[in-house]
Design a protein around this motif. Sequence first.
Motif: not given
Length: 135
Positions: A77-89, A91-98
């Motif tokens: 993966c290129p860096l931009a895609q890695l950053m998008d994946s991190e942002t998405d993860m 968001r998912q972690i915060r939603a699951l935590d909530s």
Amino acid sequence: MAAAAAVGPGPGDSPEGPEADAPERRRKAHGMLKLYYGLSEGEAAGHSAGPDPLDPTDLNGAHFDPEVYLDKLRRECPLAQLMDSETDMVRQIRALDSDMQTLVYENYNKFISATGDPTGTHSDTLLTVFYLPMC
């Protein structure tokens, strides 16, 4: 008796006996279940159409290996895609935590309601214990 003959042979009416009809009935029932659940041939045989169950890079798999997963991501993966994946993860972690905090709070309220504490003295202490932030 004539009505039974008009309907057709029953499961035990074949010359070979009831055992001869069992595979055909099983195959027919299996086909109907496949149609109902929308399974392909591989899925119906027990093989999932999704990722390999032994895949160490499957986040939801039983054999997930974070080191292998991260190495694969870094290579492919290129860096931009890695950053998008991190942002998405995140968001998912915060939603699951909530969601988890909400479930704990709701179950706690059901527990307190079921105990029938008329004074409410224990509820504040238990609420603090059960509703700690998940960090």
